[in-house]
Design a protein around this motif. Structure first.
Motif, PDB file in Angstrom:
ATOM      1  N   GLU A   6      27.979  31.499  32.965  1.00  0.00           N
ATOM      2  CA  GLU A   6      28.479  30.097  33.342  1.00  0.00           C
ATOM      3  C   GLU A   6      28.494  29.260  32.446  1.00  0.00           C
ATOM      4  N   HIS A  19      42.217  20.412  30.014  1.00  0.00           N
ATOM      5  CA  HIS A  19      41.627  20.412  31.490  1.00  0.00           C
ATOM      6  C   HIS A  19      40.432  21.046  31.371  1.00  0.00           C
ATOM      7  N   PRO A  22      33.999  23.984  35.330  1.00  0.00           N
ATOM      8  CA  PRO A  22      32.792  24.916  35.298  1.00  0.00           C
ATOM      9  C   PRO A  22      33.419  26.221  35.821  1.00  0.00           C
ATOM     10  N   LEU A  23      33.127  27.229  35.250  1.00  0.00           N
ATOM     11  CA  LEU A  23      33.539  28.675  35.948  1.00  0.00           C
ATOM     12  C   LEU A  23      32.518  29.683  35.490  1.00  0.00           C
ATOM     13  N   GLY A  24      32.602  30.896  35.989  1.00  0.00           N
ATOM     14  CA  GLY A  24      31.585  31.839  35.626  1.00  0.00           C
ATOM     15  C   GLY A  24      32.573  32.819  35.003  1.00  0.00           C
ATOM     16  N   ALA A  35      38.116  33.934  36.617  1.00  0.00           N
ATOM     17  CA  ALA A  35      38.639  34.593  38.260  1.00  0.00           C
ATOM     18  C   ALA A  35      38.319  33.307  39.054  1.00  0.00           C
ATOM     19  N   PRO A  36      39.475  32.225  38.993  1.00  0.00           N
ATOM     20  CA  PRO A  36      39.485  31.048  39.841  1.00  0.00           C
ATOM     21  C   PRO A  36      40.083  31.232  41.094  1.00  0.00           C
ATOM     22  N   PHE A  37      39.213  30.598  42.206  1.00  0.00           N
ATOM     23  CA  PHE A  37      39.982  30.817  43.492  1.00  0.00           C
ATOM     24  C   PHE A  37      41.057  30.087  43.459  1.00  0.00           C
ATOM     25  N   SER A  40      43.577  26.064  42.391  1.00  0.00           N
ATOM     26  CA  SER A  40      42.465  25.203  41.168  1.00  0.00           C
ATOM     27  C   SER A  40      43.840  24.770  40.008  1.00  0.00           C
ATOM     28  N   THR A  41      43.317  23.967  39.393  1.00  0.00           N
ATOM     29  CA  THR A  41      44.239  23.358  38.358  1.00  0.00           C
ATOM     30  C   THR A  41      44.059  24.503  37.104  1.00  0.00           C
ATOM     31  N   THR A  42      42.811  24.991  37.015  1.00  0.00           N
ATOM     32  CA  THR A  42      42.725  25.869  35.922  1.00  0.00           C
ATOM     33  C   THR A  42      43.415  27.063  36.068  1.00  0.00           C
ATOM     34  N   ARG A 106      42.072  35.193  44.762  1.00  0.00           N
ATOM     35  CA  ARG A 106      41.218  35.191  43.492  1.00  0.00           C
ATOM     36  C   ARG A 106      41.722  35.852  42.423  1.00  0.00           C
ATOM     37  N   ILE A 137      26.886  24.589  41.846  1.00  0.00           N
ATOM     38  CA  ILE A 137      27.659  25.591  42.439  1.00  0.00           C
ATOM     39  C   ILE A 137      27.657  25.552  44.211  1.00  0.00           C
TER      40      ILE A 137
HETATM   41  C1  LIG Z   1      28.428  26.822  37.295  1.00  0.00           C
HETATM   42  C2  LIG Z   1      29.759  26.784  38.090  1.00  0.00           C
HETATM   43  C3  LIG Z   1      30.456  28.185  38.034  1.00  0.00           C
HETATM   44  C4  LIG Z   1      31.585  28.151  38.843  1.00  0.00           C
HETATM   45  N1  LIG Z   1      32.337  29.273  38.845  1.00  0.00           N
HETATM   46  C5  LIG Z   1      33.751  29.447  39.526  1.00  0.00           C
HETATM   47  C6  LIG Z   1      34.215  30.515  39.550  1.00  0.00           C
HETATM   48  O1  LIG Z   1      33.930  31.469  38.843  1.00  0.00           O
HETATM   49  N2  LIG Z   1      35.384  30.688  40.254  1.00  0.00           N
HETATM   50  C7  LIG Z   1      35.945  29.491  40.822  1.00  0.00           C
HETATM   51  O2  LIG Z   1      37.095  29.547  41.460  1.00  0.00           O
HETATM   52  N3  LIG Z   1      35.294  28.491  40.987  1.00  0.00           N
HETATM   53  C8  LIG Z   1      34.011  28.415  40.326  1.00  0.00           C
HETATM   54  N4  LIG Z   1      33.250  27.105  40.536  1.00  0.00           N
HETATM   55  C9  LIG Z   1      33.794  26.172  41.197  1.00  0.00           C
HETATM   56  C10 LIG Z   1      34.891  25.266  40.517  1.00  0.00           C
HETATM   57  O3  LIG Z   1      34.411  24.601  39.353  1.00  0.00           O
HETATM   58  C11 LIG Z   1      35.480  24.467  41.406  1.00  0.00           C
HETATM   59  O4  LIG Z   1      36.436  25.069  42.181  1.00  0.00           O
HETATM   60  C12 LIG Z   1      36.709  23.579  40.667  1.00  0.00           C
HETATM   61  O5  LIG Z   1      37.374  22.583  41.467  1.00  0.00           O
HETATM   62  C13 LIG Z   1      37.724  24.240  39.765  1.00  0.00           C
HETATM   63  O6  LIG Z   1      38.456  23.323  38.940  1.00  0.00           O
HETATM   64  P1  LIG Z   1      39.877  22.949  38.921  1.00  0.00           P
HETATM   65  O7  LIG Z   1      40.591  22.887  40.271  1.00  0.00           O
HETATM   66  O8  LIG Z   1      39.754  21.420  38.088  1.00  0.00           O
HETATM   67  O9  LIG Z   1      40.378  23.946  37.694  1.00  0.00           O
HETATM   68  C14 LIG Z   1      32.062  27.210  39.864  1.00  0.00           C
HETATM   69  C15 LIG Z   1      31.316  25.658  39.722  1.00  0.00           C
HETATM   70  C16 LIG Z   1      30.169  25.799  39.068  1.00  0.00           C
HETATM   71  C17 LIG Z   1      29.427  24.533  38.933  1.00  0.00           C
END
Ligand SMILES: Cc1cc2nc3c(=O)[nH]c(=O)nc-3n(C[C@H](O)[C@H](O)[C@H](O)COP(=O)(O)O)c2cc1C
Length: 183
Positions: A6, A19, A22-24, A35-37, A40-42, A106, A137
Motif C-alpha cells: 500500500e 497527481h 493511494p493505491l496497492g 491496477a486502478p478501477f 480514475s485520474t491515475t 480494472r 480503504i
Molecule cells: C491504501 C489504499 C489502497 C488503495 N488501492 C487501490 C487500488 O489498488 N486500486 C484502486 O482502484 N483504488 C485503490 N484505492 C482507492 C483509490 O485511492 C481511489 O479510488 C482514488 O479515488 C483513485 O484516485 P484518483 O481517481 O485520484 O486516481 C486505494 C485506497 C487506499 C486508501
C-alpha cells in the motif's frame, strides 16, 4: 494471492502536473502491477505517462487526507525522474510501465522497478496505523459495501485505535470516520 504494497502513487497529468493517489501495488515476480478501477485520474494518466513514482510512508494522516479529498501534500522532485515523491516518504520506487493488460473494470499496468531509494528509518509496525489504512480503504468502497459490514469493521478497527494510537493516528482516524459517517 500476491503481496500488495500500500503506497501513494504519483502520476503526471498530461505529462506535467503531478497527481497523487493511494493505491496497492501488486507484486508479480520482479515487476509490480498498478491496477486502478475505472474511473480514475491515475488510470487516465497512466495511458500517457509511463514513468511513475510510488512513495512508501507510515504516516496515516497522508492516507486520511487523500481519501477525504485533501491532496495538498508536500512533494519533492527527483533527479532524472519526472514524477515527484512524497516529501515525507520513508522510501520511494521509480516505476516504468512496460505493459498494459486491458480490462473493462480494472486494467493492469505492469511496471519494471527502475530504482528504490530510502529516505528515513522505518520504526516498526503499529496497529493503529494499520487500522487507519483499513478504514481509509473502506471509505473508498462505501457504495460497494453494506452499512452493516462497514459498521462491524469500524467497531473492530477502533480497538487498535483505542489501544495503540498517538495523536497523528487519532487525527487521521477522526478524518476518515467523519467521511464514513457523513456519506
Ligand atoms: C491504501 C489504499 C489502497 C488503495 N488501492 C487501490 C487500488 O489498488 N486500486 C484502486 O482502484 N483504488 C485503490 N484505492 C482507492 C483509490 O485511492 C481511489 O479510488 C482514488 O479515488 C483513485 O484516485 P484518483 O481517481 O485520484 O486516481 C486505494 C485506497 C487506499 C486508501
Amino acid at each position: 494471492m500476491p503481496l500488495i504494497h500500500e503506497c501513494v502513487v504519483t502520476t503526471l497529468i498530461q505529462n506535467s502536473k503531478p497527481h497523487i493517489a493511494p493505491l496497492g501495488l501488486i507484486e508479480d515476480g520482479e515487476n509490480w502491477i498498478i491496477a486502478p478501477f475505472r474511473p480514475s485520474t491515475t488510470l487516465i494518466n497512466l495511458y500517457s505517462c509511463n514513468k511513475v513514482t510510488a512513495s512508501f510512508t507510515d504516516n496515516p494522516l497522508i492516507f486520511a487526507k487523500l481519501v477525504t479529498g485533501n491532496c495538498d501534500i508536500p512533494l519533492l522532485p527527483l533527479s532524472s525522474w519526472p514524477a515527484p515523491r512524497l516529501a515525507d516518504a520513508l522510501a520511494h520506487a521509480e516505476l516504468e510501465v512496460i505493459d498494459i493488460e486491458e480490462d473493462e473494470l480494472r486494467p493492469r499496468f505492469m511496471c519494471k522497478v527502475r530504482r528504490i531509494e530510502t529516505h528515513q528509518p522505518f520504526l516498526g509496525m503499529n496497529r493503529a496505523r494499520a487500522a487507519v489504512l483499513e478504514a481509509a480503504i473502506l471509505s473508498t468502497r462505501l457504495t460497494r459495501l453494506s452499512r452493516k459490514k462497514i459498521d462491524q469493521e469500524i467497531t473492530y478497527l477502533k480497538i487498535a485505535i483505542d489501544k495503540t494510537a498517538g495523536p497523528i493516528e487519532r487525527e487521521a482516524w477522526e478524518l476518515v470516520l467523519e467521511k464514513i459517517n457523513n456519506t
